[in-house]
Structures are given as structure tokens and as C-alpha cells.
Scaffold this motif. Structure first.
Motif, PDB file in Angstrom:
ATOM      1  N   LEU A 283       0.835  -1.205   0.000  1.00 54.53           N
ATOM      2  CA  LEU A 283       0.000   0.000   0.000  1.00 54.53           C
ATOM      3  C   LEU A 283       0.869   1.255   0.000  1.00 54.53           C
ATOM      4  CD1 LEU A 283      -2.775  -1.029   2.563  1.00 54.53           C
ATOM      5  CD2 LEU A 283      -3.118  -0.548   0.132  1.00 54.53           C
ATOM      6  N   ARG A 284       1.918   1.234   0.822  1.00 51.08           N
ATOM      7  CA  ARG A 284       2.807   2.404   0.906  1.00 51.08           C
ATOM      8  C   ARG A 284       3.572   2.597  -0.405  1.00 51.08           C
ATOM      9  NH1 ARG A 284       3.191   6.681   1.557  1.00 51.08           N
ATOM     10  NH2 ARG A 284       4.659   7.904   2.766  1.00 51.08           N
ATOM     11  N   MET A 285       4.020   1.502  -1.027  1.00 45.46           N
ATOM     12  CA  MET A 285       4.741   1.589  -2.299  1.00 45.46           C
ATOM     13  C   MET A 285       3.881   2.229  -3.388  1.00 45.46           C
ATOM     14  SD  MET A 285       6.736  -2.075  -2.520  1.00 45.46           S
ATOM     15  CE  MET A 285       6.928  -1.894  -4.295  1.00 45.46           C
ATOM     16  N   LYS A 286       2.576   1.993  -3.324  1.00 43.50           N
ATOM     17  CA  LYS A 286       1.668   2.535  -4.329  1.00 43.50           C
ATOM     18  C   LYS A 286       1.219   3.961  -4.019  1.00 43.50           C
ATOM     19  CE  LYS A 286       1.575  -1.096  -6.987  1.00 43.50           C
ATOM     20  NZ  LYS A 286       2.116  -1.041  -8.376  1.00 43.50           N
ATOM     21  N   GLY A 287       1.753   4.538  -2.929  1.00 50.52           N
ATOM     22  CA  GLY A 287       1.484   5.945  -2.644  1.00 50.52           C
ATOM     23  C   GLY A 287       0.402   6.218  -1.628  1.00 50.52           C
TER      24      GLY A 287
END
Length: 402
Positions: A283-287
Motif C-alpha cells: 500500500l505504501r509503495m503505491k502511494g
């Protein structure tokens, strides 16, 4: 509510101090004031008379003030309590925390000697029992809750987060409410634990996400864009591919990742660490934003900050409420804000209920404030009006400070 319409009780073993409190109350307009010399006598009065506000000394012979508070909690007494004591501030802070944990309607704590001004301020905060307190006492069966989920009677109410720098609102948190056909709007204390026990919390989470996405699109069509925080449970995050499911759904709705933050509250230990970390990291990698909720309580700890790529730190209300009066609480609040700053995390303070709370947090450099001082949780349709009212309030605050 006018003081003359309220029924008071003064529970104080010292005769002179008890009479002094009674005189103060009458000077403030009180008409009905009962007296008790110890906790047992006070409990008897509270059981047979409709008392609105009880002023309770802590250090009484026999049943002391703490035991009296426990009995009031067990009886679900509607009386509101003002604790009065000459004990150390740290001890008073512990008693205040205890009373709130019991679910007692606590107006506040005053150090002896009491003064009319101190009493007036606390009496002025008296009001009807809050929605969340009523909901905690409501009892609904598992079948009722399961049926409500199937009928989609649960919906998000949105509480704004205001920037302390300028009062602006660009973020809201989606909080689950049950629109019960007879009981009205029911707060989560009445249904969350049972949904978790039934293994249905994931379905509730997904309904909150779908309705939050719909609200975001409706607001965007009116020219308003908010960043929405949605709570995720550990049981959902332990499912392989859960993050992909969220990412696909929001992309399908045409909503960019910068518009959603996912809050993680750890009431239990994270038992499936690999799957949880994979979902959260994806989730964090996708912003998408990740927020550690209720920081400093339960399992929301430094260890989780080290393991999970959070972007936001939410400071639990227990470190905000009373920080103006308690040096210990204020120190812990400052430490949490310093930690957030050093880690490059956005900071949000929960439980902001007074102008004094707002002013303190602003001086301490907190990023956002969330609480009843700005607005109570609102339906999607009512949110713009609540924000407009806060804007006027903040404008008046700024003018007064100029």
C-alpha cells in the motif's frame, strides 16, 4: 443548562469543606444540594435520588472516592462527577484516567481548595450523555448485528482533521456508525467487538471503503477534495493479496492513492507478521498513506514504528486530554510530537475538545488536530456544513489572537 435546574451532591468527609462547597454551589445558583460525609452515604443518595452532578472527595473513611466511582460505573449511574482532592497532581491524573476507563461521566478534577470559578467552569460543561457513552451501554444480539451488515445499515461518519498552522481542513477520518431503525445512530462500541468475534470485520471494513470512495467522488464533483482515512483490521491485513484488492478497487473508482490513508490500530499483537508487512508495504509503495493510530497505547508502539513504513502518527487522546493541566501528560505529548518530527511523519492529535487544547498543540508544533472542538463525526452530506462552521470559529479565534 441553568445551574438552578440541576440536582447536586457533595460527598466530603470534612464538615467545614463540605459546607464550603455547598455555599459555593448556592452562590452559583444551585437550589437542590444534598450532602454526604462518606462514600457509602453518597452511594445511598445516588441510588435513591436523581443527582445530576456529584462533587466527590477521594480520601474519605470507609468507602473512599475511588470505590464510589467504581460502584457508579457498575450501576451505570447517569450522574456526572467532579473529583475534588488535595492529592498530588500525578495521582489525580491517574484517578481521572481510571474514571474515564470505567465509563463514568467525569466533568473534571479540581485540586483543593475549590473556588467558585473552577466549579463554574466544570458545571458549564455538563450536558446530555454523549452518543458514544449511550452506545457502549446498548446491547444488540449477534443476529441483529449480522442482519444489519447484510442490509448495509453501517455507514461512515466523517470527522475532520484541521491543520493547526492555519485551521484549514483537507483530511477526514471515516468512522463506522450503525443507522439503527429504532435506536438511531449507534457508535462502534456497540458492535465492533461482536463483528470481530463473528469474523465479519473484513466485510464492515469493505463497506466503509466503498462508501468512503463514493463520498470522495461526490465531494470532488462539488469541487472539494479530501484525504480520507479508513481503519484496517489486522485480520484483514493477514489475508494474502488484501492490499492488491484495495489498490484495484480504488483505481477502478478513479481515485488517486494520495487521497486515501489507512489507519492501523493494534488492540492485539500482530501474529502473522509477514502477510501484514507485505500488505502494508505494498500500500505504501503505491502511494497510500499509513497511519499508526492511538500511538502510545496497546500494541501501537515504537516496535511497530520500526517495522512498518508509516507516514502518519496519531497521538492517542489520553495524551491530549488534560495536557494543559498535567505536566506529565504534556511531557509525553511533547515527546510523541518530537518523535514524529524526527521520523519525518505527519502528526495528528486526537481528542481535541477545547480551545486550550488547540492553543497548546499549536504552540507545540503539532500538524493536525481532530476532535469535538472542530467538529463531531458527520454524515457525508453534513460534512461541508460542519467545515463551514469550523471555518467561522477559526476565523474568530484568529481575530481574537491578533
Amino acid at each position: 443548562m441553568p445551574t438552578e435546574t440541576l440536582n447536586f451532591l457533595v460527598a466530603e468527609d470534612h464538615s467545614f469543606q463540605r459546607k464550603s462547597l455547598v455555599r459555593m454551589l448556592k452562590l452559583l445558583g444551585a437550589v437542590q444540594v444534598a450532602e454526604a460525609g462518606d462514600g457509602a452515604a453518597a452511594l445511598e443518595v445516588l441510588q435513591r435520588a436523581a443527582i445530576d452532578i456529584a462533587i466527590v472527595d477521594l480520601n474519605m473513611p470507609g468507602m473512599d472516592g475511588m470505590e464510589l466511582i467504581r460502584h457508579l460505573a457498575e450501576l451505570h449511574s447517569p450522574a456526572h462527577i467532579i473529583v475534588s482532592s488535595a492529592l498530588d497532581r500525578a495521582l489525580l491524573a491517574s484517578v481521572e484516567t481510571m474514571a474515564r476507563a470505567y465509563g463514568v461521566h467525569l466533568l473534571g478534577v479540581i485540586e483543593k481548595p475549590a473556588t467558585p470559578d473552577k466549579l463554574r467552569q466544570l458545571i458549564a460543561s455538563y450536558g446530555p450523555v454523549a452518543e458514544s457513552q449511550r452506545a457502549r451501554r446498548a446491547v444488540f444480539s449477534e443476529d441483529e448485528i449480522r442482519a444489519a451488515l447484510e442490509r448495509r445499515e453501517f455507514l461512515p461518519y466523517f470527522q475532520p482533521k484541521a491543520r493547526l498552522a492555519d485551521g484549514g481542513i483537507d483530511s477526514v477520518e471515516a468512522l463506522a456508525r450503525w443507522r439503527h431503525p429504532q435506536a438511531g445512530v449507534v457508535a462502534p462500541g456497540a458492535f465492533i467487538d461482536k463483528l470481530e468475534g463473528l469474523g465479519l470485520i473484513d466485510e464492515l471494513t469493505w463497506q466503509m471503503l466503498e462508501q468512503s470512495a463514493a463520498a470522495w467522488k461526490a465531494w470532488a464533483a462539488q469541487g472539494m477534495e479530501f484525504r480520507i482515512s479508513v481503519n484496517l483490521s489486522l485480520s484483514s491485513l493477514e489475508q494474502p493479496g488484501y492490499a492488491d484488492r484495495i489498490i484495484f478497487y480504488l483505481a477502478e473508482q478513479g481515485i488517486g492513492s494520495r487521497h486515501f490513508v489507512f489507519e492501523i490500530t493494534e488492540s492485539t499483537a500482530m501474529t502473522d507478521l509477514p502477510h501484514c508487512l507485505e500488505n502494508l508495504t505494498r500500500l505504501r509503495m503505491k502511494g497510500y498513506g499509513l497511519s499508526i493510530d492511538d500511538f502510545g497505547t496497546g500494541y501501537s508502539s515504537l516496535q511497530q514504528l520500526a517495522q512498518i513504513p508509516f507516514s502518519e502518527l496519531k497521538i492517542d487522546r489520553s495524551f491530549v486530554t488534560g495536557a494543559c493541566a498535567s505536566e506529565t501528560t504534556r511531557t509525553m505529548l511533547a515527546s510523541s510530537l518530537d518523535l514524529a518530527g524526527r521520523l519525518g511523519l505527519s502528526s495528528v492529535a486526537e481528542g481535541v475538545e477545547t480551545r486550550q487544547d488547540w492553543a497548546l498543540l499549536k504552540r507545540m508544533g503539532c500538524g493536525y488536530a481532530q476532535g469535538y472542538f472542530m467538529a463531531r463525526p458527520q454524515s457525508a452530506a453534513d460534512l461541508p456544513g460542519a467545515i463551514a462552521r469550523w471555518t467561522e470559529t477559526h476565523r474568530a479565534l484568529s481575530a481574537a489572537a491578533a
